[in-house]
Scaffold this motif. Structure first.
Motif, short mmCIF file in Angstrom:
data_model
loop_
_atom_site.label_atom_id
_atom_site.label_comp_id
_atom_site.label_asym_id
_atom_site.label_seq_id
_atom_site.Cartn_x
_atom_site.Cartn_y
_atom_site.Cartn_z
N UNK A 115 21.86 12.20 20.28
CA UNK A 115 22.48 10.89 20.54
C UNK A 115 21.40 9.89 20.93
N UNK A 116 21.65 8.58 20.69
CA UNK A 116 20.59 7.59 20.90
C UNK A 116 20.43 7.19 22.37
N UNK A 117 19.21 6.74 22.70
CA UNK A 117 18.99 6.20 24.05
C UNK A 117 18.73 4.69 23.99
N UNK A 158 22.76 5.24 28.40
CA UNK A 158 22.62 6.11 27.22
C UNK A 158 21.62 7.22 27.50
N UNK A 159 20.57 6.88 28.25
CA UNK A 159 19.55 7.88 28.58
C UNK A 159 20.13 8.99 29.45
N UNK A 160 20.95 8.59 30.43
CA UNK A 160 21.62 9.60 31.26
C UNK A 160 22.50 10.51 30.40
N UNK A 161 23.27 9.90 29.50
CA UNK A 161 24.14 10.70 28.63
C UNK A 161 23.34 11.69 27.79
N UNK A 162 22.22 11.21 27.26
CA UNK A 162 21.39 12.08 26.43
C UNK A 162 20.76 13.19 27.27
N UNK A 163 20.32 12.86 28.47
CA UNK A 163 19.70 13.89 29.33
C UNK A 163 20.73 14.95 29.73
#
Ligand code: GLY
Length: 394
Positions: A88-90, A159-164
């Motif tokens: 998923x994108x960040x 988005x970065x939290x979701x990806x992590x």
């Protein structure tokens, strides 16, 4: 009772720093547990996602500026690897930042900072008011000019939290939804953590990545307690509806001596920030700070009047005495600090994660023979005691 048996690492805190460490550690083959009541929903959630080594470089902070510059250079690779792992994108954007002066006295101040930035080799170019408005047509006609900062970028923090979280789960990180009440230390060695429900997580190493709460953890000897304090910041999430003009890139502004920033997102969202207040662990949102933010932002970008207010959020930056992060081994074997990132948590997450995983692997430092970018930011700079895990003072 213990959770899940012995782990290689328990990470205290699931903000951007703890999650990045957990992902990198599990990718390196370590078994990892993260303890946090609501991962990613603390100050990381309130952040705007600016990756700003230049705009954040203050007089006297040359070492921190060098670290921050190294960090922004790590971001493209980190973002690409994370997107591949998470699927998923960040929304990392390397389109630079425009710093704008609201009036002539703000212009004099931005010129002083510009001279400092150029003197220490940071990329910054003075622009007249017309050039600023050509670059960013939504700027008010009355601005006094500005500075182009081509190395200051942004990423969508949420988005970065979701990806992590996705990458950690795919990699096998275990999440425990609780508060750590104390770090267990036996015979000068960290052995795990105790949780508020009375259970334990046993681990060979404990990484303290609890942001502004890192210094308040139980069980830490005074000699290794990190001197972090909460510095509240309030951000506002705005949204441009259909047909409403959007900023092209991040704009920071100095308006009558006050700072604000406007960070546009790919979907018409915009993050406006941020207040700076020292009120302890108080997450309330006073009207005065918000009113100042709105006034300053509207003065620089009048089109904001057409935007909708979607959300106001407050977070607590983990401030340190010298504004630098606190990253490294402590005199307690197996106890690693990764805190004090203050205004630069998003920016420093990739470098911090690699540094901590290197330290976990070797017990005494990265196997990379080149000097660590964190040499000036070790925990023991605030303590007279200087020792290492290996039980020697050498
Ligand atoms: N990094 C921006 C802030 O802390 O407000």
């Amino acid at each position: 009772m213990t959770h899940t048996g012995q782990r290689d690492v328990v990470v205290v805190g699931g903000g951007i720093i703890g999650l990045a460490i957990a992902w990198r550690a599990v990718s390196a083959g370590l078994s990892v547990t993260v303890v946090d009541p609501d991962p990613g929903r603390g100050s990381t959630w309130a952040a705007a996602g600016m990756l700003a080594p230049v705009a954040e470089a203050q007089f006297g902070e040359e070492s921190l500026a060098a670290l921050n510059l190294a960090a922004v250079r790590a971001w493209p690779g980190f973002a690409a690897a994370l997107e591949a792992a998470a699927g998923q994108p960040v929304h990392f954007r390397a389109d630079g930042t425009l710093l704008v002066a609201g009036d002539p006295s703000d212009r004099a101040a931005t010129d002083r900072v510009l001279a400092f930035h150029q003197a220490i080799g940071l990329a910054a170019e003075r622009l007249g008011a017309r050039a600023c408005r050509e670059s960013e047509p939504l700027l008010a006609p009355g601005i006094s000019g500005g500075v182009d900062l081509p190395d200051d970028h942004q990423v969508d923090n949420r988005s970065t939290v979701g990806a992590l979280l996705a990458a950690c789960e795919t990699g096998g990180v275990l999440f425990v939804s609780d508060e750590v009440t104390r770090v267990d230390i036996r015979d000068d060695r960290a052995t795990g953590v105790e949780l508020s429900d009375g259970t334990r997580v046993d681990a060979g190493a404990v990484v303290v990545a609890a942001g502004s709460r890192s210094g308040a953890l139980g069980g830490l000897p005074e000699a290794v307690r990190p001197p972090v304090r909460p510095v509240r910041g309030v951000t506002v999430r705005l949204q441009a509806g259909p047909g409403i003009p959007r900023l092209r890139r991040t704009v920071r502004a100095l308006v009558h001596g006050r700072t604000c920033y406007l960070v546009p997102r790919h979907d018409g969202g915009l993050v406006l920030g941020a207040t700076m207040e020292e009120r302890g662990f108080d997450l309330s949102i006073p009207l005065g700070g918000l009113a100042d933010l709105f006034e300053d932002a509207r003065r620089v970008v009048p089109a904001l009047d057409e935007y909708s207010v979607v959300e106001t959020t407050s977070g607590l930056r983990p401030g340190s005495p010298d504004n630098g992060p606190i990253v490294g081994l402590t005199e307690v074997v197996g106890l690693v600090m990764a805190t004090g990132h203050y205004r630069n948590g998003m920016l420093l997450a990739p470098l911090t994660a690699d540094e901590v995983v290197g330290l976990l692997g070797s017990g005494s430092g990265s196997s990379d023979p080149s000097p660590s970018p964190f040499e000036a930011f070790r925990p023991d700079r605030f303590s007279p005691v200087v020792t290492g895990w290996l039980g020697t003072d050498s």
